[in-house]
Design a protein around this motif. Sequence first.
Motif, PDB file in Angstrom:
ATOM      1  N   GLU A 221      11.263  36.128  15.764  1.00 40.14           N
ATOM      2  CA  GLU A 221      11.904  37.026  16.479  1.00 40.14           C
ATOM      3  C   GLU A 221      10.975  37.562  17.248  1.00 40.14           C
ATOM      4  O   GLU A 221      10.878  37.461  18.835  1.00 40.14           O
ATOM      5  N   ILE A 222       9.990  37.875  17.010  1.00 39.36           N
ATOM      6  CA  ILE A 222       8.583  38.758  17.261  1.00 39.36           C
ATOM      7  C   ILE A 222       7.732  37.617  17.707  1.00 39.36           C
ATOM      8  O   ILE A 222       7.626  38.127  19.360  1.00 39.36           O
ATOM      9  N   VAL A 223       7.483  36.537  17.519  1.00 41.71           N
ATOM     10  CA  VAL A 223       6.885  35.639  17.763  1.00 41.71           C
ATOM     11  C   VAL A 223       7.427  35.271  19.122  1.00 41.71           C
ATOM     12  O   VAL A 223       6.860  35.056  20.171  1.00 41.71           O
ATOM     13  N   GLY A 224       8.998  34.904  18.854  1.00 43.00           N
ATOM     14  CA  GLY A 224       9.074  34.917  20.881  1.00 43.00           C
ATOM     15  C   GLY A 224       9.121  35.813  21.702  1.00 43.00           C
ATOM     16  O   GLY A 224       9.315  34.938  22.913  1.00 43.00           O
ATOM     17  N   LEU A 225       8.725  36.892  21.162  1.00 41.01           N
ATOM     18  CA  LEU A 225       8.708  38.060  22.359  1.00 41.01           C
ATOM     19  C   LEU A 225       7.459  37.971  22.603  1.00 41.01           C
ATOM     20  O   LEU A 225       7.005  37.719  24.155  1.00 41.01           O
ATOM     21  N   LEU A 226       6.612  38.152  21.430  1.00 43.81           N
ATOM     22  CA  LEU A 226       4.916  38.099  21.473  1.00 43.81           C
ATOM     23  C   LEU A 226       4.250  36.906  22.828  1.00 43.81           C
ATOM     24  O   LEU A 226       4.025  37.097  23.281  1.00 43.81           O
ATOM     25  N   LYS A 227       5.032  35.384  21.997  1.00 35.73           N
ATOM     26  CA  LYS A 227       4.396  34.495  22.236  1.00 35.73           C
ATOM     27  C   LYS A 227       3.169  33.924  22.148  1.00 35.73           C
ATOM     28  O   LYS A 227       2.731  32.997  22.080  1.00 35.73           O
ATOM     29  N   THR A 228       1.798  34.818  22.362  1.00 34.15           N
ATOM     30  CA  THR A 228       0.287  34.792  21.576  1.00 34.15           C
ATOM     31  C   THR A 228       0.633  34.044  20.670  1.00 34.15           C
ATOM     32  O   THR A 228      -0.888  34.689  19.565  1.00 34.15           O
ATOM     33  N   GLY A 229       1.041  34.847  19.551  1.00 33.43           N
ATOM     34  CA  GLY A 229       0.708  35.207  17.925  1.00 33.43           C
ATOM     35  C   GLY A 229       2.150  36.362  17.526  1.00 33.43           C
ATOM     36  O   GLY A 229       3.355  36.004  17.609  1.00 33.43           O
ATOM     37  N   SER A 230       1.534  36.093  16.391  1.00 29.15           N
ATOM     38  CA  SER A 230       3.011  37.627  15.934  1.00 29.15           C
ATOM     39  C   SER A 230       2.543  38.442  15.056  1.00 29.15           C
ATOM     40  O   SER A 230       1.125  39.778  15.793  1.00 29.15           O
ATOM     41  N   ALA A 231       3.408  38.923  14.997  1.00 30.17           N
ATOM     42  CA  ALA A 231       4.068  40.431  14.147  1.00 30.17           C
ATOM     43  C   ALA A 231       2.874  41.009  13.219  1.00 30.17           C
ATOM     44  O   ALA A 231       2.071  40.352  12.761  1.00 30.17           O
ATOM     45  N   PHE A 232       1.973  41.829  14.150  1.00 32.17           N
ATOM     46  CA  PHE A 232       1.062  42.975  13.372  1.00 32.17           C
ATOM     47  C   PHE A 232       1.332  44.630  13.069  1.00 32.17           C
ATOM     48  O   PHE A 232       0.945  44.843  12.427  1.00 32.17           O
ATOM     49  N   TYR A 233       1.565  44.799  13.356  1.00 30.49           N
ATOM     50  CA  TYR A 233       2.350  46.488  13.430  1.00 30.49           C
ATOM     51  C   TYR A 233       2.914  46.555  11.975  1.00 30.49           C
ATOM     52  O   TYR A 233       2.742  47.526  10.756  1.00 30.49           O
ATOM     53  N   ALA A 234       3.909  46.101  11.818  1.00 30.66           N
ATOM     54  CA  ALA A 234       4.717  46.426  10.875  1.00 30.66           C
ATOM     55  C   ALA A 234       4.172  45.805   9.464  1.00 30.66           C
ATOM     56  O   ALA A 234       4.465  46.447   7.966  1.00 30.66           O
ATOM     57  N   PRO A 235       3.011  44.875   9.653  1.00 33.09           N
ATOM     58  CA  PRO A 235       2.519  43.769   8.367  1.00 33.09           C
ATOM     59  C   PRO A 235       2.014  44.653   8.002  1.00 33.09           C
ATOM     60  O   PRO A 235       1.797  44.501   6.732  1.00 33.09           O
TER      61      PRO A 235
END
Length: 320
Positions: A221-235
């Motif tokens: 879901e986050i990858v689809g929104l950011l488009k250039t990478g993946s989640a980083f704050y929560a990780p």
Amino acid sequence: MARPKIALIGAGQIGGTLAHLTAIKELGDVVLFDIAEGIPEGKALDIAESGPAEGFDASLKGTQDYADIAGADVCIVTAGVPRKPGMSRDDLLGINLKVMKSVGEGIAKHAPDAFVICITNPLDAMVWALREFSGLPHEKVCGMAGVLDSARFRHFLAEEFKVSMKDVTAFVLGGHGDTMVPLTRYSTVAGIPLPDLVEMGWTTQDKLDAIVQRTRDGGAEIVGLLKTGSAFYAPATSAIEMAEAYLKDQKRLLPCAAYVDNAYGLDGFYVGVPTVIGAGGIERVVEIKMNKDEQAMFNNSVDAVKGLVAACKGIDETLA
Ligand SMILES: NC(=O)c1ccc[n+]([C@@H]2O[C@H](COP(=O)([O-])OP(=O)(O)OC[C@H]3O[C@@H](n4cnc5c(N)ncnc54)[C@H](O)[C@@H]3O)[C@@H](O)[C@H]2O)c1
Ligand SMILES: O=C(O)C[C@H](O)C(=O)O
């Protein structure tokens, strides 16, 4: 007494966020390592310059030299490549396996006593490979995924029930992929298990099923929104929770990718399970009782990770 030393291997989106959180929480001094020249140095300087306004005491250094991580108490590994829309985490296996080899060798040479938290995807196979390449004790090498997946589940549940997420507990076990296992019976609001909350009319089984699926798809879901990478704050926040548990000997019971031997029907295998993290690293793997359906989902997830580990062995013969 000297401050703890935290080495962050990979100074990208998660690495930079980890450095910022480490400094703000004053967990220790930070060394940011990356092969990209200027990035770790620039992020370290930028965060250090936020110190006077924020009011933290921590030194930050960026480097391309593994010698600078010497004596690190904790190493958090994010080196590698994230996925883009349309990719699965498993598509990263070949490229990130090579990265794990150089990182494992660097840690083994310069920080062999560190507690190592791997974040790089595909998580369960990469933490296994990192442990193999580094040769560190199994209890000192683990992977971050369960804390993140459980946090996502907790967030969605708190929104659905309109209660504070502080009162929501959740357990997501298994591999960090499409087969992950959000355990509804072991997830609660203030101790009330989710199936009871369905019976009490707080939600419906259909809505709960949809939340479980959204949790499984949380990364995409986050990858689809950011488009250039993946989640980083929560990780990053999730990995810091694990590092803090180790540095402060908190004996936190957290789900993470740990070496499971003689439990869950496994005989020496890395996968997401509940663990106790304290000064000894992964001090305990907690074996919970699963019903037939839960066990089947867990076994399915373990099989998926087994396939990835077999693929690693096929790519790098030193792992076979
Ligand atoms: N386990 C989880 O729950 C979880 C969550 C989010 C992201 N991830 C994974 O974490 C990884 C990092 O994500 P990110 O968003 O920080 O990516 P990013 O691209 O922003 O940063 C990765 C960094 O690694 C560096 N790097 C590449 N090869 C290296 C090497 N050999 N040695 C040292 N550094 C090297 C790159 O230069 C880059 O700066 C990805 O694989 C991503 O899929 C896992
Ligand atoms: O989904 C990804 O590719 C990154 C990470 O595993 C996540 O769950 O956010």
